[in-house]
Design an enzyme around this catalytic site. Structure first.
Site, short mmCIF file in Angstrom:
data_model
loop_
_atom_site.label_atom_id
_atom_site.label_comp_id
_atom_site.label_asym_id
_atom_site.label_seq_id
_atom_site.Cartn_x
_atom_site.Cartn_y
_atom_site.Cartn_z
N GLN A 175 38.97 41.61 48.02
CA GLN A 175 38.60 43.02 48.25
C GLN A 175 39.74 43.98 47.88
O GLN A 175 39.52 45.18 47.78
CB GLN A 175 38.16 43.24 49.70
CG GLN A 175 36.87 42.52 50.06
CD GLN A 175 35.63 43.09 49.36
OE1 GLN A 175 35.64 44.18 48.80
NE2 GLN A 175 34.55 42.32 49.38
N ALA A 195 35.79 38.60 39.86
CA ALA A 195 35.60 39.71 38.92
C ALA A 195 34.58 40.75 39.39
O ALA A 195 34.76 41.95 39.18
CB ALA A 195 35.16 39.16 37.56
N THR A 232 33.65 23.36 31.14
CA THR A 232 33.92 24.26 30.02
C THR A 232 34.10 25.69 30.53
O THR A 232 33.27 26.20 31.27
CB THR A 232 32.74 24.23 29.02
OG1 THR A 232 32.54 22.87 28.63
CG2 THR A 232 33.00 25.08 27.79
N CYS A 322 25.29 37.64 54.53
CA CYS A 322 23.83 37.58 54.66
C CYS A 322 23.29 36.75 53.52
O CYS A 322 23.45 37.11 52.37
CB CYS A 322 23.28 39.00 54.58
SG CYS A 322 21.51 39.06 54.75
N1 PLP Z 1 36.27 36.54 49.86
C1 PLP Z 1 35.97 37.79 50.20
C2 PLP Z 1 36.95 38.60 50.99
C3 PLP Z 1 34.74 38.35 49.82
O1 PLP Z 1 34.45 39.61 50.16
C4 PLP Z 1 33.84 37.55 49.07
C5 PLP Z 1 32.51 38.10 48.71
O2 PLP Z 1 31.97 38.94 49.39
C6 PLP Z 1 34.21 36.24 48.75
C7 PLP Z 1 35.44 35.77 49.15
C8 PLP Z 1 33.30 35.35 47.96
O3 PLP Z 1 33.18 35.81 46.66
P1 PLP Z 1 32.02 35.29 45.69
O4 PLP Z 1 30.74 35.43 46.41
O5 PLP Z 1 32.13 36.16 44.54
O6 PLP Z 1 32.29 33.87 45.37
#
Ligand code: PLP
Length: 379
Positions: A175, A195, A232, A322
């Site tokens: 974040q 990303a 890959t 959620c």
């Molecule tokens: N870590 C944090 C602090 C997140 O806010 C999120 C997604 O909301 C994630 C990890 C997981 O990311 P992703 O769902 O893109 O794998």
């Protein structure tokens, strides 16, 4: 419809979309192939690795591409489950994302200890200092900024304390990256990013690990990424991700986010004026400039707010994890000492770099309107 859910996922930045298209056309080969198509793809990936490493401040070979932060975070815990002896603990902050919480529980069970947070949602550095003087865990995990509340964590201080005791430090910076300067994050021993939280495509992220150390990969069956992540690589999304971060870093360097923070603060004032019984979570702490986590008045439920705001033209969220509509009570709010009856009233507004001042003002009007509607329907 105005989008206020950047912490869930952000719109793809135009230049990143363009970079994805160009990379898809020009680097069609598999980067592991020996022919010219493969070499071109490998070159694009190397360039992206060098750029990302320069932005966060680490060695390019420290960077491993992953499918996102969930994979990257699971990979870190999986690695430590293999690297540490059967008695070692890992210490995880109470407000980590579920993909850190659940994988640490999975691999370490009771040996995953929780680092408490204050009522304002900041990790308790005194606890960390005192406990480290007594016991040495195999890993300390503290996120850079919380996804639900936006509260910024003292990750630099936590890292410095861990260094003193030679305990590896892991930071989920999902974040933070793209909202605040990334420089310096590369000093964390382990670091993860995704990303789609900073204007790149979904399904791509990265993990920073010290490249000289032994590493236990989560995915097996290929020698990609120096044998640390089989499969890959998705070159076009890698190129697009790094392009997005370059754009965001330039905008951050121009301090654009500071003005956006002023608009967010104005929104908070309007929100408290229109709905005085609202509580802003972590109000007295430094928070991400884009996030407002608000406990709406007693008797209201967050889903009513989200649905009514959606109808009124605003995409907001309840904030906690959620999946398929089944929502767990927020462990973040619980760790901060909020009761379940309060947590069911939490609504998260998260704008972003494309959110304008009038957008925030419109949201304030939307909130006032929904409040009136809810009030009337109760009366
Ligand atoms: N870590 C944090 C602090 C997140 O806010 C999120 C997604 O909301 C994630 C990890 C997981 O990311 P992703 O769902 O893109 O794998």
């Amino acid at each position: 419809m105005i989008y206020f859910d950047y912490n869930a996922t952000a719109p793809v930045i135009r230049e990143a979309r363009q970079a994805w298209l160009e990379a898809t056309e020009k680097t069609g080969g598999n980067p592991s192939s020996m022919h010219q198509f493969g070499a071109r793809a490998a070159r694009a990936m190397t360039e992206a690795r060098e750029k990302l490493a320069a932005l966060i401040g680490c060695h390019p070979l420290d960077v491993i591409w992953t499918s996102g932060a969930t994979e990257a975070n699971n990979t870190v815990l999986h690695h430590f489950a293999h690297a540490l002896d059967a008695k070692s603990e890992v210490w995880i902050s109470a407000i980590e994302h579920p993909c850190v919480m659940e994988s640490s529980q999975h691999y370490f069970g009771r040996r995953a200890r929780i680092i408490p947070v204050t009522r304002e949602g900041v990790i308790d550095l005194d606890w960390l200092t005192l406990e480290l003087a007594d016991t040495r865990p195999g890993l300390v995990s503290v996120m850079a900024a919380n996804n639900e509340t936006g509260v910024i964590q003292p990750w630099r201080e936590a890292m410095a304390i861990c260094r003193q005791y030679e305990v590896p430090f892991f930071c989920d910076a999902v974040q933070w990256i793209g909202k605040l300067p990334a420089r310096g994050l590369g000093e964390c021993d382990f670091l993860t990013g995704a990303a789609h939280k900073f204007g790149g495509p979904r399904g791509i992220g990265f993990l920073k690990v010290p490249h000289r150390s032994q590493f236990a990969p989560l995915l097996l069956g290929g020698k990609q990424e120096g044998g640390r992540r089989a499969g890959t690589e998705n070159v076009s999304t890698i190129v697009a991700m790094v392009t997005a971060l370059e754009i965001r870093e330039k905008q951050i360097a121009r301090n654009e986010h500071i003005l956006h923070g002023v608009w967010r603060d104005n929104f908070e004032r309007q929100l408290l004026h229109a709905v005085p019984a609202t509580t802003i979570v972590g109000a007295n702490q430094p928070r991400l400039w884009n996030t407002v986590s608000a406990l709406m008045p007693e008797g209201d439920r967050k889903h009513q707010w989200v649905v009514k705001l959606d109808k009124a033209g605003f995409a907001v969220s309840t904030g906690s994890a959620c999946t398929t509509g089944k929502e767990e009570p927020s462990h973040v709010l619980a760790a901060m000492g909020f009761k379940a009856a309060q947590a069911v009233r939490a609504v998260r507004f998260s704008g972003g770099w494309e959110t304008s001042e009038p957008d925030w003002d419109e949201l304030a009007k939307g909130v006032a309107k929904v409040h009136t509607e809810l009030h009337h329907s109760k009366g």
